[in-house]
Design a protein around this motif. Structure first.
Motif, PDB file in Angstrom:
ATOM      1  N   ARG A   1       0.811  -1.224   0.000  1.00  0.00           N
ATOM      2  CA  ARG A   1       0.000   0.000   0.000  1.00  0.00           C
ATOM      3  C   ARG A   1       0.847   1.277   0.000  1.00  0.00           C
ATOM      4  NH1 ARG A   1      -2.676  -4.137   2.073  1.00  0.00           N
ATOM      5  NH2 ARG A   1      -4.976  -4.185   2.073  1.00  0.00           N
ATOM      6  N   LEU A   2       2.125   1.157   0.283  1.00  0.00           N
ATOM      7  CA  LEU A   2       2.957   2.347   0.453  1.00  0.00           C
ATOM      8  C   LEU A   2       3.079   3.207  -0.812  1.00  0.00           C
ATOM      9  CD1 LEU A   2       4.571   3.942   2.490  1.00  0.00           C
ATOM     10  CD2 LEU A   2       6.549   2.484   2.028  1.00  0.00           C
ATOM     11  N   PRO A   3       3.285   2.644  -2.014  1.00  0.00           N
ATOM     12  CA  PRO A   3       3.324   3.508  -3.200  1.00  0.00           C
ATOM     13  C   PRO A   3       2.027   4.289  -3.404  1.00  0.00           C
ATOM     14  CG  PRO A   3       4.233   1.348  -3.710  1.00  0.00           C
ATOM     15  CD  PRO A   3       3.604   1.241  -2.353  1.00  0.00           C
ATOM     16  N   LEU A   4       0.891   3.642  -3.159  1.00  0.00           N
ATOM     17  CA  LEU A   4      -0.397   4.331  -3.283  1.00  0.00           C
ATOM     18  C   LEU A   4      -0.498   5.472  -2.271  1.00  0.00           C
ATOM     19  CD1 LEU A   4      -3.317   4.613  -4.308  1.00  0.00           C
ATOM     20  CD2 LEU A   4      -3.973   2.848  -2.633  1.00  0.00           C
ATOM     21  N   VAL A   5      -0.003   5.240  -1.068  1.00  0.00           N
ATOM     22  CA  VAL A   5      -0.046   6.274  -0.029  1.00  0.00           C
ATOM     23  C   VAL A   5       0.812   7.467  -0.427  1.00  0.00           C
ATOM     24  CG1 VAL A   5       0.720   6.805   2.322  1.00  0.00           C
ATOM     25  CG2 VAL A   5      -0.661   4.764   1.881  1.00  0.00           C
ATOM     26  N   TYR A   6       2.049   7.199  -0.870  1.00  0.00           N
ATOM     27  CA  TYR A   6       2.915   8.294  -1.305  1.00  0.00           C
ATOM     28  C   TYR A   6       2.253   9.098  -2.424  1.00  0.00           C
ATOM     29  CZ  TYR A   6       7.156   6.964   1.287  1.00  0.00           C
ATOM     30  OH  TYR A   6       8.086   6.715   2.269  1.00  0.00           O
ATOM     31  N   ALA A   7       1.721   8.407  -3.428  1.00  0.00           N
ATOM     32  CA  ALA A   7       1.106   9.092  -4.567  1.00  0.00           C
ATOM     33  C   ALA A   7      -0.098   9.912  -4.120  1.00  0.00           C
ATOM     34  CB  ALA A   7       0.706   8.076  -5.634  1.00  0.00           C
ATOM     35  N   THR A   8      -0.897   9.366  -3.209  1.00  0.00           N
ATOM     36  CA  THR A   8      -2.072  10.085  -2.719  1.00  0.00           C
ATOM     37  C   THR A   8      -1.662  11.357  -1.986  1.00  0.00           C
ATOM     38  OG1 THR A   8      -3.312   8.024  -2.479  1.00  0.00           O
ATOM     39  CG2 THR A   8      -4.113   9.919  -1.236  1.00  0.00           C
ATOM     40  N   MET A   9      -0.670  11.268  -1.131  1.00  0.00           N
ATOM     41  CA  MET A   9      -0.218  12.432  -0.376  1.00  0.00           C
ATOM     42  C   MET A   9       0.356  13.500  -1.303  1.00  0.00           C
ATOM     43  SD  MET A   9       1.465  10.333   2.835  1.00  0.00           S
ATOM     44  CE  MET A   9       2.401  11.701   3.480  1.00  0.00           C
ATOM     45  N   HIS A  10       1.258  13.104  -2.201  1.00  0.00           N
ATOM     46  CA  HIS A  10       1.890  14.068  -3.104  1.00  0.00           C
ATOM     47  C   HIS A  10       0.878  14.738  -4.022  1.00  0.00           C
ATOM     48  CE1 HIS A  10       5.887  11.577  -2.848  1.00  0.00           C
ATOM     49  NE2 HIS A  10       5.668  12.294  -1.764  1.00  0.00           N
ATOM     50  N   CYS A  11       0.073  13.909  -4.688  1.00  0.00           N
ATOM     51  CA  CYS A  11      -0.837  14.449  -5.715  1.00  0.00           C
ATOM     52  C   CYS A  11      -1.977  15.254  -5.092  1.00  0.00           C
ATOM     53  CB  CYS A  11      -1.379  13.311  -6.576  1.00  0.00           C
ATOM     54  SG  CYS A  11      -0.099  12.504  -7.570  1.00  0.00           S
ATOM     55  N   SER A  12      -2.486  14.821  -3.954  1.00  0.00           N
ATOM     56  CA  SER A  12      -3.570  15.559  -3.307  1.00  0.00           C
ATOM     57  C   SER A  12      -3.074  16.907  -2.803  1.00  0.00           C
ATOM     58  CB  SER A  12      -4.155  14.748  -2.151  1.00  0.00           C
ATOM     59  OG  SER A  12      -4.704  13.532  -2.620  1.00  0.00           O
TER      60      SER A  12
END
Length: 339
Positions: free
Chosen positions: A310-321
């Motif tokens: 789940r970590l790549p999804l979390v990083y992408a969510t934080m950065h992009c949001s």
């Protein structure tokens, strides 16, 4: 420890330890409020402690729980916060507080037992106006564990000491905060215009007024991350949106760390738009994806297999949001001139 002025009525064993007012903005905290207040009142602090709960219009039994706590313990006071907004709650609680040291604590924060003692020692030793420590994200589910990892990683949140740790010293901002009331009075308290980023904004005004904000890593507060992608995206979208409002209000407060997420979002969007005509443009979003996968492998070593996935999804969510919130922050959110 340097001494604070004593109350002439203070018991001998508490002299040198100033009374503290703990202010707590509370909204929809029925599940955690009683435990949070109990942890404050059970602090290993030799001086007097009072707690002021500023309760917003909750959708659960928060008001009933707060009133019950106050009825059972004279050290606890409840004040209304009709707006439900955090800065309004903090100002209402500060106005009702009696003491010269003000500690901000959230309604679901879990404090270490020596938190207030360390804070007062640090205020006295450094002469700071505000001291605070680490926002120690701790997850239970695999998704929360991935978010906790990202929130304590430079890849996820940059180099802010209150996220990733560091040595004690001056800081731009800290998590929560234990303040000298004189500093809050000097800058006029929290700016109620800022629905988010109000802590950073007020710490900026404290520093601009000549005050010192001090990071103390011994003040470590447990923080429970958002439980799913939707909640995490909403949180970081509003972080980015209101950080841009701060940058418009206080010129010169933006830096490359804050500009990286919106720049990445713009570059990826541009790459996707032009890729039908120039396929090499896909190297930009593809490169970002490869970077966060590699970053996840580097930072996720202590996680379970489910959390690692789940970590790549979390990083992408934080950065992009965060980046999208910054880019789309409307000018109408800016503080009105002269207000």
């Amino acid at each position: 420890m340097k001494q604070f002025p004593d109350s002439p009525h203070a018991p001998a064993e508490t002299r040198g330890w100033p009374p503290i007012s703990v202010v707590m903005p509370v909204l929809n905290e029925e599940r955690h409020l009683r435990e949070a207040v109990d942890q404050v009142l059970a602090q290993s602090y030799p001086g007097e402690i009072e707690v002021v709960l500023a309760v917003g219009p909750s959708q659960d039994r928060t008001q009933e729980v707060a009133d019950s706590i106050a009825a059972a313990d004279p050290r606890v006071t409840v004040v209304p916060n009709p707006t439900g907004r955090t800065p309004n709650a903090l100002n209402a609680a500060i106005a009702a507080a009696r003491n010269g040291i003000i500690a901000r604590v959230d309604g679901h924060a879990m404090l270490p037992s020596d938190y207030l003692r360390v804070a007062v020692e640090t205020l006295a030793e450094t002469g700071a106006d505000n001291v605070g420590g680490i926002m120690a994200a701790e997850g239970i589910t695999p998704f929360e564990q991935a978010v906790a990892c990202a929130m304590t990683s430079k890849i996820g949140v940059g180099a802010a000491a209150f996220h990733v740790g560091g040595t004690a010293g001056p800081a731009d901002t800290v998590y929560l905060g234990v303040f000298r009331r004189s500093a809050l009075d000097r800058v006029g308290g929290y700016d109620e215009h800022f629905q988010r980023a109000q802590d950073w904004e007020m710490n900026h005004r404290i520093r601009q007024s000549g005050g010192l904000v001090w990071f103390q890593p011994r003040m470590r507060v447990s923080y429970r991350p958002r439980p799913n992608v939707k909640a995490l995206a909403k949180q970081y979208f509003h972080y980015g949106r209101w950080r841009r409002v701060v940058s418009r209000t206080h010129e010169g407060t933006i830096n490359l760390r804050y500009l990286a997420p919106p720049a990445a979002v713009l570059a990826m969007l541009l790459g996707l738009v032009v890729s039908p005509f120039f396929p090499l443009a896909l190297v930009v979003p593809g490169g970002y994806l490869a970077a966060i996968v590699a970053g996840s492998a580097l930072t996720g070593g202590g996680l379970s297999a489910k959390a690692k996935l789940r970590l790549p999804l979390v990083y992408a969510t934080m950065h992009c949001s965060w980046g999208w919130g910054f880019l789309t922050s409307p000018r109408k959110l800016a503080r009105p001139p002269g207000s």
